[in-house]
Design a protein around this motif. Sequence first.
Motif, PDB file in Angstrom:
ATOM      1  N   PHE A  83       0.854  -1.186   0.000  1.00 12.71           N
ATOM      2  CA  PHE A  83       0.000   0.000   0.000  1.00 12.71           C
ATOM      3  C   PHE A  83       0.888   1.234   0.000  1.00 12.71           C
ATOM      4  CE2 PHE A  83      -2.730  -3.262   1.958  1.00 12.71           C
ATOM      5  CZ  PHE A  83      -3.821  -3.177   1.108  1.00 12.71           C
ATOM      6  N   VAL A  89      -2.878   0.393  -3.755  1.00  9.19           N
ATOM      7  CA  VAL A  89      -1.893  -0.652  -4.034  1.00  9.19           C
ATOM      8  C   VAL A  89      -0.884  -0.139  -5.055  1.00  9.19           C
ATOM      9  CG1 VAL A  89      -1.546  -3.010  -4.830  1.00  9.19           C
ATOM     10  CG2 VAL A  89      -3.629  -2.417  -3.562  1.00  9.19           C
ATOM     11  N   HIS A 178      -3.668  -0.553   6.073  1.00  5.10           N
ATOM     12  CA  HIS A 178      -2.790   0.296   5.268  1.00  5.10           C
ATOM     13  C   HIS A 178      -1.651   0.836   6.123  1.00  5.10           C
ATOM     14  CE1 HIS A 178      -6.306   1.203   2.269  1.00  5.10           C
ATOM     15  NE2 HIS A 178      -5.864  -0.039   2.204  1.00  5.10           N
TER      16      HIS A 178
END
Length: 390
Positions: A83, A89, A178
């Motif tokens: 991330f 991504v 994340h």
Amino acid sequence: MTNRSTAIPQLSWSDVCGRRLDRHGLSAPVRDGTPADAVAAMCGAHAQVLSAAEVSIGLRVAGATRADVADALWRERSLVKTFGPRGTVHLLPTRELPLWTGALSAIPPSSTTMPADARLTPDQTDEVIAAVAAALADAELTIDELSTEVVARTSPWAADPVVPAFGGRWPRWRQAMHLAAHRGALCFGPNRGRKVTYTSPRRWLPGLQPAPAADALAGLVRRYLHAYGPATPQQFAQWLSAPRRWATELFDSLASELEEVEVDGSPAWVRAGDTEPPPTPPHGVQLLPYFDAYTVGCHPRNRLFPGPAAQRALAGGQAGNFPVLLIDGTVAGVWHQRRSRRSLDVTVEPLTPLTVAERRELDDRVERLGQILEEKPQLTIGTVLVGGHA
């Protein structure tokens, strides 16, 4: 923020496009580079659609194919899937993980619409990230397997289904997913069949430690301005999905390293001394895939997507949702690919008629696209009927 010891350098939009195309390897692909070099030059390759990342990289490295990107990611491990900016991504160069983790983990959290009683506390966030790091140290786990491990290593609150998701709710701990990647505790592993797996980035870079925040953020600003400058703090903030005031203060703290320029009369910043126009004007036709770094990172939007391009190739002002036809560094149309049985059908919708030379170069670009994706391409000039990617 401004060094006013000399007159403010003036750059045209054409100058800016030429600089960016050169630095992205889009004027001419790099002949002696690697996929990791290309990804470093563009400050990360968006990989929500992995095939699009393969094209982004292949366009910038002479002769590279999707197999070369896969080798760099899973065999050589010179790239890592994780991330990145905006919590999306990305493929990042493994060698730059200390800088990226140090910088991304230092960005202030954005505001959230999550109800207060559903959020993780700072202590719970730290506990979750420690659990993720321990669970993934020597393993490749699916999301369900990772969830089981995190809950077992923390407390039942981690499993509370409070995070809105597609068709249901995710467990509370996933709010920190994340951030776990940004702190160097998590990255993507190879797929297990059709299932995504997660693992530790220390399997790519043993002994990984995030760089000190100040050094990492300064390094990220330098890289961003090299690839996307001239740019403003607000544009840098948008690229990172970070608070604008924080970005302005960061640029102010680096005032001695930055220099103000004017682009067709509007102020923007570059690294001090990096004010030369490109040796040649912007030139060439490119087919940039979904979420290509050039499309997403370059500003101002009204110059990159002029006139009809803004209506056709932006999704509510957001760049990247459509693959774009780029002519001389500026968006001039959209395109779409459909793959079936080793064939690649490419439809390109120019927004203005192509010259003979542009059409000839477009044929070459489609052929190159086929080489990257290792399929035989066929070009149609016509209307793209597929909507933007979510």
